[in-house]
Design an enzyme around this catalytic site. Sequence first.
Site, PDB file in Angstrom:
ATOM      1  CD  GLU A   1     -25.811  18.820  33.000  1.00 23.76           C
ATOM      2  OE1 GLU A   1     -26.802  19.045  32.264  1.00 23.76           O
ATOM      3  OE2 GLU A   1     -24.820  19.576  33.053  1.00 23.76           O
TER       4      GLU A   1
ATOM      5  CE1 TYR B   1     -24.995  22.611  28.941  1.00 25.60           C
ATOM      6  CE2 TYR B   1     -27.024  21.439  29.429  1.00 25.60           C
ATOM      7  CZ  TYR B   1     -25.738  21.797  29.775  1.00 25.60           C
ATOM      8  OH  TYR B   1     -25.190  21.343  30.960  1.00 25.60           O
TER       9      TYR B   1
END
Length: 395
Positions: free
Chosen positions: A140, A98
């Site tokens: 997730e 990310y």
Amino acid sequence: MLSEQSAATVRATLPAVGAAIGEITERFYARLFEAHPDLLRDLFNRGNQAAGVQKQALAGSIAAFATHLVNNPEQRPDAMLERIAHKHASLGIVPEQYPVVHEHLFAAIAEILGDAVTPEVAAAWTDVYWLMANALIAIEKRLYAQSEQRGWREWRVVERTDETADVASFTLRPVDDGPVPGYRAGQYVSVGVTLADGARQIRQYSLTAAPGSPERRFAVKRVAGAGAAPDGEVSDHLHAHVREGDVLQLSAPYGDLVLEDTEAPLLLASAGIGVTPMIAMLEQLALTGHPAPVTVVHADRSPAAHALRSDHEAYTSKLPDARPFFFYEEDAEGAGRPGLADLTDVDVPAGTHAYLCGPLPFMRAVRAQLIEKGVAPADIHYEVFGPDLWLAKAA
């Protein structure tokens, strides 16, 4: 959620960012793949990149998320986030990726918008990004923790069936003969293959057997290129090269379009290869003897092109109260109704929960008709194969 200052800044700059988001995401991917060519080679769908649909989906999700934040500051768009997180988990996305996305996305924003990106604007949109990213990371993490399988696992093809001229079914069992993790009807697995140029590409395929099966079974449609989109690399590889005895790498099952535990009336609507998750749902309903009415709708080019048609008919016929409505553009006589799917004269019982899978125009049309018939929007669920362009069109 967003601070008041960030919300005001995002609200003021959303039109400008939204107008340029396509350019921003195009520049983002160019920067990302220049810095990390392995991501395009071994993670991202090269076909979707060539066709431009991945950047449309990314643009749509960012714009939709930001719009939701400023319009509903106390709520999070969990349905959208869950769908994205399931796809990420099936690909094995990890938190460390990310910051890489953030680096290149915000460099792209600065390049495209120039002096308009003041420190205040950059801070506000950074706030938006990390709210979305951290929410996805948390979902997730939960999905990985719930999974009975870690990473990729090797599965051997024990049967291949050519269902139609361009659809083949594959049945697989684990190479290690270990336990087979459970899943929910409607979920998919990622399949990773190494192509002729050495690239490792990943695609998702819905499981077509009811939960509880000791095998994995999925159907693959050979994707023919159109316009800027090339032929499907992975679907072509599977059709041309994978036979009984070959080994494939599969992820754990993921996906948020799942058959809920309900005794409500159901409607399962599909078109083309969108039939695949519906087959697993129908088999489960047949096995459990779902007592309420089940309306089965499918649209296809012709009966010959209708993949898994025999399963579609067989599972429907086993239900105590089910009605099939098959629509074919060609050769419909004696097999179904002619033309495109049309629910005008299809009775939809009160309280129906609907599940849709197929091309976006099909799902939009069916959804609109269902709402006209009184089905609550919250009770209409859908699955998009590939990038979710529903958000891109809505943003």
